[in-house]
Design an enzyme around this catalytic site. Structure first.
Site, mmCIF file in Angstrom:
data_model
loop_
_atom_site.group_PDB
_atom_site.id
_atom_site.type_symbol
_atom_site.label_atom_id
_atom_site.label_comp_id
_atom_site.label_asym_id
_atom_site.label_seq_id
_atom_site.Cartn_x
_atom_site.Cartn_y
_atom_site.Cartn_z
ATOM 1 N N ARG A 146 0.825 -1.214 0.000
ATOM 2 C CA ARG A 146 0.000 0.000 0.000
ATOM 3 C C ARG A 146 0.864 1.272 0.000
ATOM 4 N NH1 ARG A 146 -2.399 -3.436 -1.597
ATOM 5 N NH2 ARG A 146 -4.274 -4.422 -0.803
ATOM 6 N N SER A 192 -9.366 0.970 5.209
ATOM 7 C CA SER A 192 -8.437 0.292 6.119
ATOM 8 C C SER A 192 -7.530 1.307 6.808
ATOM 9 C CB SER A 192 -7.582 -0.714 5.358
ATOM 10 O OG SER A 192 -8.372 -1.759 4.845
ATOM 11 N N GLU A 261 -2.046 2.668 7.144
ATOM 12 C CA GLU A 261 -2.308 2.763 5.709
ATOM 13 C C GLU A 261 -2.926 4.121 5.418
ATOM 14 O OE1 GLU A 261 -5.201 0.609 2.426
ATOM 15 O OE2 GLU A 261 -4.170 -0.646 3.898
#
Length: 268
Positions: A146, A192, A261
């Site tokens: 990510r 997330s 994230e």
């Protein structure tokens, strides 16, 4: 290119938190998207400070077209729209992106992914403005979990697609959409909160008893422990305090240090 004065970050982010941007520059052409300290796309994976920002850039390069290399889309296009465009043409390769709420630019910069596929694996190349326009191959982007090492502003990307079975493509999209509806919360959320560690972050957060944990107007989703929900009253301090609590509980229970994230915008 045009400017918006006093843009409200609450309205520009899916988490619905943040102050105002004194001057937001909206770049509609690749050459206008010159490097900036803060870049705001669709705001789907960010936590913005209530202190706001002096300036920010929003790359709003639009358009989707089929080329000899693949399916090219401007950075301001929702990546889900690109997936839908591909499906409509009977092209496979982007089904995984059908439910992702972010922009093409954000997906490339953050190497967004789902169902075992990531953006970095799906692009033929991306276009970046780092003071001049250039084409970057995936091997030049430094894609990680990510994340990427891309310098400058992403202005577009070409996705790898191939001819497939239209009914099969739509069946896969439907299956993925149903899974998202069943496992991910609705409402004001940034998706997330943490990257996967040696296993999904939600696994640790759930077993650390964090579902339902709350600080002010921010709470951990009862449906998925890696999602923070804003009840409409949360401040950036509420969200930051909750994130710190989540990290501390997981570390105390498992000795695992989760990495965000979610991207912080502004001063905290």
């Amino acid at each position: 290119m045009y400017r918006i004065y006093g843009a409200d970050l609450k309205k520009l982010t899916s988490l619905g938190i943040g102050g105002r941007i004194e001057t937001l520059t909206v770049a509609e052409k690749p050459e206008e998207a010159e490097p900036a300290d803060t870049v705001v796309g669709r705001g789907t994976n960010v936590l913005a400070s209530d202190a706001g920002l002096k300036t920010a850039l929003m790359p709003a390069v639009r358009g989707i077209k089929l080329t000899g290399d693949g399916l090219y889309a401007g950075s301001g296009e929702p990546i889900a729209s690109v997936a839908a465009f591909a499906a409509g043409l009977g092209l496979t390769g982007l089904e995984w992106a059908s439910g992702i709420p972010g922009s093409v630019g954000g997906a490339v910069k953050g190497n967004a992914g789902a169902f075992g596929v990531s953006t970095g694996e799906s692009i033929v190349y991306c276009q970046v403005n780092d003071g001049r326009l250039k084409r970057l191959e995936p091997s030049q982007c430094g894609f990680g979990e990510r994340s990427s090492a891309i310098a400058g502003v992403v202005t577009g990307a070409c996705f790898r697609v191939k001819t497939g079975d239209r009914e099969g493509i739509y069946a896969t999209v439907g299956k993925y959409s149903a899974f998202r509806r069943a496992t991910q919360p609705r409402g004001m959320t940034a998706g997330s909160t943490f990257k996967a560690a040696d296993r999904p972050a939600g696994w640790y957060l759930d077993r650390a008893g964090l579902k339902g944990a709350k600080v002010g107007g921010a709470s951990v989703s009862e449906l998925h422990a890696n999602f923070i929900i804003n009840d409409g009253t949360a401040s950036s301090d509420d969200a930051v305090s909750l994130i710190r609590l989540m990290k501390a509980r997981v570390y105390d229970a498992f000795g695992v240090e989760l990495e965000e994230e979610i991207v912080y915008i502004g001063e905290f």
